[in-house]
Scaffold this motif. Structure first.
Motif, PDB file in Angstrom:
ATOM      1  N   ASP A   1       2.225   6.042  -2.536  1.00 57.33           N
ATOM      2  CA  ASP A   1       1.168   5.324  -1.820  1.00 57.33           C
ATOM      3  C   ASP A   1       1.691   4.001  -1.257  1.00 57.33           C
ATOM      4  OD1 ASP A   1      -0.588   7.334  -2.419  1.00 57.33           O
ATOM      5  OD2 ASP A   1      -1.551   6.284  -4.084  1.00 57.33           O
ATOM      6  N   ILE A   2       2.464   3.281  -2.057  1.00 59.63           N
ATOM      7  CA  ILE A   2       3.010   1.995  -1.604  1.00 59.63           C
ATOM      8  C   ILE A   2       3.978   2.213  -0.439  1.00 59.63           C
ATOM      9  CG2 ILE A   2       4.407  -0.020  -2.238  1.00 59.63           C
ATOM     10  CD1 ILE A   2       3.336   0.345  -5.121  1.00 59.63           C
ATOM     11  N   MET A   3       4.801   3.263  -0.540  1.00 62.19           N
ATOM     12  CA  MET A   3       5.745   3.559   0.542  1.00 62.19           C
ATOM     13  C   MET A   3       5.007   3.902   1.828  1.00 62.19           C
ATOM     14  SD  MET A   3       8.685   5.823  -1.285  1.00 62.19           S
ATOM     15  CE  MET A   3       9.454   5.263  -2.798  1.00 62.19           C
ATOM     16  N   ALA A   4       3.909   4.644   1.682  1.00 65.40           N
ATOM     17  CA  ALA A   4       3.134   5.059   2.855  1.00 65.40           C
ATOM     18  C   ALA A   4       2.481   3.856   3.530  1.00 65.40           C
ATOM     19  CB  ALA A   4       2.078   6.081   2.439  1.00 65.40           C
ATOM     20  N   LEU A   5       2.083   2.873   2.718  1.00 68.88           N
ATOM     21  CA  LEU A   5       1.402   1.692   3.245  1.00 68.88           C
ATOM     22  C   LEU A   5       2.337   0.737   3.949  1.00 68.88           C
ATOM     23  CD1 LEU A   5      -0.999   0.646   0.355  1.00 68.88           C
ATOM     24  CD2 LEU A   5      -1.646   1.417   2.640  1.00 68.88           C
ATOM     25  N   GLY A   6       3.447   0.460   3.295  1.00 71.36           N
ATOM     26  CA  GLY A   6       4.332  -0.578   3.828  1.00 71.36           C
ATOM     27  C   GLY A   6       5.650   0.005   4.278  1.00 71.36           C
ATOM     28  N   ARG A   7       6.613  -0.868   4.429  1.00 70.16           N
ATOM     29  CA  ARG A   7       7.921  -0.372   4.820  1.00 70.16           C
ATOM     30  C   ARG A   7       8.856  -0.416   3.627  1.00 70.16           C
ATOM     31  NH1 ARG A   7       7.499  -3.690   9.787  1.00 70.16           N
ATOM     32  NH2 ARG A   7       8.911  -5.064   8.687  1.00 70.16           N
ATOM     33  N   VAL A   8       8.260  -0.423   2.445  1.00 71.48           N
ATOM     34  CA  VAL A   8       9.055  -0.527   1.227  1.00 71.48           C
ATOM     35  C   VAL A   8       9.657   0.831   0.881  1.00 71.48           C
ATOM     36  CG1 VAL A   8       9.026  -1.196  -1.201  1.00 71.48           C
ATOM     37  CG2 VAL A   8       7.487  -2.313   0.408  1.00 71.48           C
TER      38      VAL A   8
ATOM     39  N   GLU B   1      11.675  -7.510 -17.282  1.00 69.88           N
ATOM     40  CA  GLU B   1      13.110  -7.238 -17.097  1.00 69.88           C
ATOM     41  C   GLU B   1      13.303  -6.024 -16.193  1.00 69.88           C
ATOM     42  OE1 GLU B   1      16.039  -7.803 -19.830  1.00 69.88           O
ATOM     43  OE2 GLU B   1      15.158  -9.775 -20.181  1.00 69.88           O
ATOM     44  N   VAL B   2      14.330  -6.073 -15.370  1.00 77.42           N
ATOM     45  CA  VAL B   2      14.626  -4.933 -14.507  1.00 77.42           C
ATOM     46  C   VAL B   2      15.324  -3.856 -15.339  1.00 77.42           C
ATOM     47  CG1 VAL B   2      15.831  -4.146 -12.441  1.00 77.42           C
ATOM     48  CG2 VAL B   2      14.866  -6.448 -12.512  1.00 77.42           C
ATOM     49  N   VAL B   3      14.664  -2.696 -15.466  1.00 78.84           N
ATOM     50  CA  VAL B   3      15.225  -1.622 -16.295  1.00 78.84           C
ATOM     51  C   VAL B   3      15.714  -0.438 -15.467  1.00 78.84           C
ATOM     52  CG1 VAL B   3      13.926  -2.198 -18.379  1.00 78.84           C
ATOM     53  CG2 VAL B   3      12.895  -0.674 -16.673  1.00 78.84           C
ATOM     54  N   GLY B   4      15.414  -0.463 -14.174  1.00 74.98           N
ATOM     55  CA  GLY B   4      15.864   0.628 -13.322  1.00 74.98           C
ATOM     56  C   GLY B   4      15.560   0.321 -11.870  1.00 74.98           C
ATOM     57  N   VAL B   5      15.940   1.259 -11.001  1.00 74.06           N
ATOM     58  CA  VAL B   5      15.666   1.139  -9.575  1.00 74.06           C
ATOM     59  C   VAL B   5      15.202   2.508  -9.099  1.00 74.06           C
ATOM     60  CG1 VAL B   5      16.654   0.756  -7.282  1.00 74.06           C
ATOM     61  CG2 VAL B   5      17.423  -0.628  -9.208  1.00 74.06           C
ATOM     62  N   MET B   6      14.169   2.531  -8.279  1.00 70.07           N
ATOM     63  CA  MET B   6      13.737   3.785  -7.699  1.00 70.07           C
ATOM     64  C   MET B   6      13.682   3.662  -6.190  1.00 70.07           C
ATOM     65  SD  MET B   6      10.483   6.175  -8.314  1.00 70.07           S
ATOM     66  CE  MET B   6       9.745   6.007  -6.720  1.00 70.07           C
ATOM     67  N   SER B   7      14.199   4.667  -5.502  1.00 71.91           N
ATOM     68  CA  SER B   7      14.177   4.640  -4.047  1.00 71.91           C
ATOM     69  C   SER B   7      13.382   5.828  -3.522  1.00 71.91           C
ATOM     70  CB  SER B   7      15.601   4.710  -3.494  1.00 71.91           C
ATOM     71  OG  SER B   7      16.117   6.011  -3.708  1.00 71.91           O
ATOM     72  N   GLN B   8      13.107   5.763  -2.238  1.00 76.64           N
ATOM     73  CA  GLN B   8      12.408   6.856  -1.566  1.00 76.64           C
ATOM     74  C   GLN B   8      13.169   8.160  -1.781  1.00 76.64           C
ATOM     75  OE1 GLN B   8      12.162   6.304   2.699  1.00 76.64           O
ATOM     76  NE2 GLN B   8      10.062   7.038   2.672  1.00 76.64           N
ATOM     77  N   ARG B   9      14.484   8.063  -1.754  1.00 77.40           N
ATOM     78  CA  ARG B   9      15.322   9.248  -1.944  1.00 77.40           C
ATOM     79  C   ARG B   9      15.082   9.896  -3.313  1.00 77.40           C
ATOM     80  NH1 ARG B   9      20.954   7.171  -0.766  1.00 77.40           N
ATOM     81  NH2 ARG B   9      19.981   6.294   1.081  1.00 77.40           N
ATOM     82  N   ASP B  10      14.979   9.051  -4.346  1.00 77.79           N
ATOM     83  CA  ASP B  10      14.726   9.569  -5.699  1.00 77.79           C
ATOM     84  C   ASP B  10      13.375  10.284  -5.748  1.00 77.79           C
ATOM     85  OD1 ASP B  10      17.104   8.346  -6.601  1.00 77.79           O
ATOM     86  OD2 ASP B  10      16.044   6.463  -6.966  1.00 77.79           O
ATOM     87  N   LEU B  11      12.412   9.713  -5.054  1.00 73.80           N
ATOM     88  CA  LEU B  11      11.075  10.303  -5.019  1.00 73.80           C
ATOM     89  C   LEU B  11      11.121  11.668  -4.328  1.00 73.80           C
ATOM     90  CD1 LEU B  11       7.955   9.732  -5.519  1.00 73.80           C
ATOM     91  CD2 LEU B  11       7.895   9.113  -3.126  1.00 73.80           C
ATOM     92  N   TYR B  12      11.809  11.728  -3.201  1.00 73.13           N
ATOM     93  CA  TYR B  12      11.915  12.993  -2.475  1.00 73.13           C
ATOM     94  C   TYR B  12      12.588  14.057  -3.322  1.00 73.13           C
ATOM     95  CZ  TYR B  12      10.438  10.968   1.977  1.00 73.13           C
ATOM     96  OH  TYR B  12       9.729  10.375   2.985  1.00 73.13           O
ATOM     97  N   LYS B  13      13.678  13.656  -3.963  1.00 70.22           N
ATOM     98  CA  LYS B  13      14.406  14.611  -4.808  1.00 70.22           C
ATOM     99  C   LYS B  13      13.507  15.186  -5.885  1.00 70.22           C
ATOM    100  CE  LYS B  13      19.092  12.947  -4.752  1.00 70.22           C
ATOM    101  NZ  LYS B  13      19.795  11.893  -5.465  1.00 70.22           N
ATOM    102  N   ALA B  14      12.716  14.315  -6.494  1.00 70.39           N
ATOM    103  CA  ALA B  14      11.838  14.735  -7.580  1.00 70.39           C
ATOM    104  C   ALA B  14      10.763  15.696  -7.073  1.00 70.39           C
ATOM    105  CB  ALA B  14      11.181  13.521  -8.224  1.00 70.39           C
ATOM    106  N   SER B  15      10.238  15.422  -5.893  1.00 72.79           N
ATOM    107  CA  SER B  15       9.104  16.220  -5.441  1.00 72.79           C
ATOM    108  C   SER B  15       9.493  17.432  -4.615  1.00 72.79           C
ATOM    109  CB  SER B  15       8.123  15.337  -4.663  1.00 72.79           C
ATOM    110  OG  SER B  15       8.787  14.589  -3.687  1.00 72.79           O
ATOM    111  N   LEU B  16      10.668  17.413  -4.017  1.00 75.97           N
ATOM    112  CA  LEU B  16      11.061  18.507  -3.132  1.00 75.97           C
ATOM    113  C   LEU B  16      11.095  19.853  -3.823  1.00 75.97           C
ATOM    114  CD1 LEU B  16      13.802  17.194  -0.722  1.00 75.97           C
ATOM    115  CD2 LEU B  16      11.657  18.316  -0.137  1.00 75.97           C
ATOM    116  N   GLY B  17      11.865  19.923  -4.910  1.00 76.83           N
ATOM    117  CA  GLY B  17      12.043  21.190  -5.582  1.00 76.83           C
ATOM    118  C   GLY B  17      10.735  21.780  -6.054  1.00 76.83           C
ATOM    119  N   SER B  18       9.803  20.924  -6.412  1.00 78.01           N
ATOM    120  CA  SER B  18       8.665  21.420  -7.148  1.00 78.01           C
ATOM    121  C   SER B  18       7.407  21.652  -6.339  1.00 78.01           C
ATOM    122  CB  SER B  18       8.355  20.452  -8.264  1.00 78.01           C
ATOM    123  OG  SER B  18       8.762  19.181  -7.865  1.00 78.01           O
ATOM    124  N   VAL B  19       7.132  20.809  -5.361  1.00 78.76           N
ATOM    125  CA  VAL B  19       5.786  20.874  -4.821  1.00 78.76           C
ATOM    126  C   VAL B  19       5.651  21.042  -3.327  1.00 78.76           C
ATOM    127  CG1 VAL B  19       4.713  19.583  -6.652  1.00 78.76           C
ATOM    128  CG2 VAL B  19       5.687  18.381  -4.730  1.00 78.76           C
TER     129      VAL B  19
END
Length: 137
Positions: free
Chosen positions: A28-35, A45-63
């Motif tokens: 939703d945040i990606m769709a709204l802005g250019r983030v 504390e920063v514990v990880g990083v997530m990118s649009q690419r990670d999101l696509y990878k996660a959702s592509l195979g499955s849905v």
């Protein structure tokens, strides 16, 4: 003209996610802005990083083959921590832009959270790097 530092090119307004936020929120945040890149925080504390690419990878195979409703339910059921890159690769504000660029190329990543000690102070992305190249040209 000396080499610019990360603090001179980074974006200081950073959109972050929590480890337990859902992929749907990220989408939703990606769709709204250019983030396209999010540092993931836990207790500040920063514990990880997530990118649009990670999101696509996660959702592509499955849905992607199912409808929008199924996709929404799927994204809603998965926390960011399942797909984020961890531990995060970060950089300091006083580091040179060259070091940042090299790190992004070596690690094949599109962004670096900028940490001053343990504190998140900005983010530098491949887009910031390209802007810099244009300015120098």
């Amino acid at each position: 003209a000396g080499m610019k530092t990360v603090s001179e090119v980074m974006e200081t307004e950073v959109t972050t996610l929590g480890r337990n936020d859902t992929l749907q929120l990220a989408q939703d945040i990606m769709a709204l802005g250019r983030v396209r890149h999010f540092p993931v925080l836990e207790n500040g504390e920063v514990v990880g990083v997530m990118s649009q690419r990670d999101l696509y990878k996660a959702s592509l195979g499955s849905v992607m083959k199912y409808g929008a409703k199924a996709q929404h339910e799927f994204l809603d059921s998965i926390p960011v921590k399942e797909v984020m890159k961890s531990p995060p690769i970060t950089i300091a504000p006083h580091a040179s832009v060259k070091d940042a660029a090299r790190l992004m190329i070596d690690e094949k990543i599109g962004c670096l959270p900028v940490l001053d000690g343990a504190k998140l102070v900005g983010i530098v992305t491949e887009t910031d790097m390209l802007k810099l190249v244009l300015e120098m040209a």
